[in-house]
Scaffold this motif. Structure first.
Motif, PDB file in Angstrom:
ATOM      1  N   HIS A 205      51.562  47.339  48.253  1.00 23.81           N
ATOM      2  CA  HIS A 205      50.201  48.267  47.466  1.00 23.81           C
ATOM      3  C   HIS A 205      49.607  49.361  48.448  1.00 23.81           C
ATOM      4  N   GLY A 209      51.292  52.623  46.223  1.00 28.76           N
ATOM      5  CA  GLY A 209      49.690  53.508  45.962  1.00 28.76           C
ATOM      6  C   GLY A 209      50.367  54.974  46.593  1.00 28.76           C
ATOM      7  N   SER A 269      46.120  45.523  36.670  1.00 27.75           N
ATOM      8  CA  SER A 269      44.895  46.692  37.209  1.00 27.75           C
ATOM      9  C   SER A 269      43.837  46.524  35.433  1.00 27.75           C
TER      10      SER A 269
END
Length: 450
Positions: A205, A209, A269
């Motif tokens: 992650h 990101g 999300s």
């Protein structure tokens, strides 16, 4: 022999052509931003221009703003850089105090960032009012580079909004069926990532990101000598990064896909859900081979899978780190592998998306290098070949998915071979562009002519 007069005339003509090119590029960019602004307003959301203006007072995400300022500062001296950072932090501190005193609540992660934008605009004013000649042009280029990064992020957000609103149906069933030829890698990687929880998902992650941060680090290395040489290199990562982000979403409009975690899972999300999915299968149950159809999906989830731009951006980072120091080369390799793992392991992409993303990135990179180095036969052939392969991939995913699923031992290796052929073509072209680079492009290109 070329006389000094002829050389001066040629240089002047080159400058005029370059000025016209920059003027045309600016006009096209402005028209494009206006079109996105109108489209976003049509769907009841602020567009990239409005969002940029609002960021002067209402803090946006600080990462892109301070990242843009960092790129702008490559044209400044160290003393000027310290002044710029101090001014940006001071402005943000004032805004924070005003918001605190007025009890103004801000969204999470949007507490500061306006200061960086004010500093970039201030440098633009200084360039126009206090600088002349080459110094003015250099500072304006630096400001433009920083603002392009910020505008690129906001433009991308607007593009994603438009895809979710204007494409009510998605083609995931076609891509998932075609993905059978590659062995459903997203399902396999999803189970592997799940088995490494919590460390594996947490690390991936972070990598996924912070792709833009990795790109900024590489770009800062490439542009490290601008302040001394007083000119930008011909080609650097930021140009490729922005071009991929500008061209890629246009393909989203043609080939809308949301990804396996959405189309065959519970979503992520805060978007999607099993009520929108074709079936709740990802990642533990492979999808059945049935005749695919367009399927409706919610009006929130971006249709941003085909091609995988995260793969394209990570490929660009890998390419532009090949001539750097060993640490940077290792970091570029790690970021590429981790990004590919994350895109599949989180169910954001199918394997076919990644194949298309690599072909897309190499074709865009070749075109940009040709624009700077001049058009040669091998470069033109590679651009044409890469474009043909990319179109062939999209056509096969859309109109031959059942055949691909029925004959995986034919179409699976064929997809991989097509991707490898584009990679091989790029490596051959790169040897001609820079013989000393062996099989890789140059990280610190030659400076542009004065």
């Amino acid at each position: 022999m070329i006389s000094p007069i002829d050389g001066t005339a040629a240089a002047a003509a080159w400058r005029r052509r370059r000025a016209l090119l920059w003027t045309a590029a600016g006009a096209v960019t402005l028209a494009f931003l206006l079109a996105l602004e109108i489209a976003a307003r049509h769907y009841g959301q602020p567009g990239p221009i409005t969002d940029q203006v609002q960021s002067l007072v209402f803090a946006s995400k600080s990462g892109p703003l301070y990242g843009g300022m960092a790129l702008m500062m490559v044209v400044l001296t160290w003393r000027q850089r310290f002044i710029a950072v101090g001014a940006a932090l001071g402005i943000d501190a004032v805004f924070l105090l005003v918001r605190w005193a007025g009890d103004i609540r801000m969204d999470e992660g949007r507490f500061f960032g306006s200061g960086a934008l004010w500093v970039m605009l201030g440098c633009a004013v200084i360039a126009v009012t206090r600088r002349t000649g080459e110094e003015r042009a250099l500072l304006l280029k630096g400001v433009g580079l920083g603002l392009l990064l910020v505008a690129g992020r906001k433009t991308g957000d607007t593009w994603l909004l438009i895809t979710s609103k204007s494409r009510p149906t998605v083609l995931d069933q076609y891509v998932a069926t075609a993905d059978q030829a590659l062995g459903n890698p997203s399902w396999l990687m999803g189970r592997l990532v799940e088995a490494t929880s919590p460390f594996g998902p947490g690390l991936l992650h972070l990598v996924y990101g912070q792709l833009a941060v990795a790109a900024i680090v590489v770009a800062l290395y490439q542009l490290r000598d601008v302040a001394v040489e007083r000119r930008f290199p011909r080609h650097h990562l930021v140009r490729t990064f922005l071009a991929i982000g500008l061209l890629g979403p246009a393909v989203y409009m043609i080939f809308p896909v949301v990804g396996p975690v959405f189309a065959y899972g519970p979503g992520a999300s805060g978007t999607g859900g099993v009520e929108w999915a074709a079936a709740n299968l990802w990642p533990h149950t492979l999808p059945p081979i049935t005749t695919p159809h367009p399927m409706p999906y919610d009006g929130i989830t971006p249709r941003n899978c085909m091609p995988s731009l995260h793969t394209a951006w990570a490929t660009a980072i890998f390419i532009h780190t090949r001539r750097g120091p060993r640490t940077l080369r290792y970091a570029g390799t790690f970021w590429l592998v981790a990004t590919l793992t994350a895109t599949l392991g989180f169910g954001y992409h199918y394997g076919t998306d990644l194949v298309a993303g690599v072909v897309f990135a190499l074709t865009v990179e070749t075109a940009l290098r040709m624009l700077d180095r001049g058009w040669d036969r091998q470069g033109i052939q590679l651009i044409g070949y890469g474009t043909t392969v990319f179109v062939a991939l999209l056509v096969s995913y859309r109109w031959l998915p059942m055949q691909m699923a029925a004959h995986p031992w034919v179409f699976g290796p064929l997809l991989v071979l097509l991707m490898i052929s584009v990679i091989y073509g790029y490596l051959r072209a790169a040897r001609l562009w820079d013989p000393a680079a062996a099989a890789t492009p140059q990280l610190q290109p030659q400076p542009e002519p004065v």
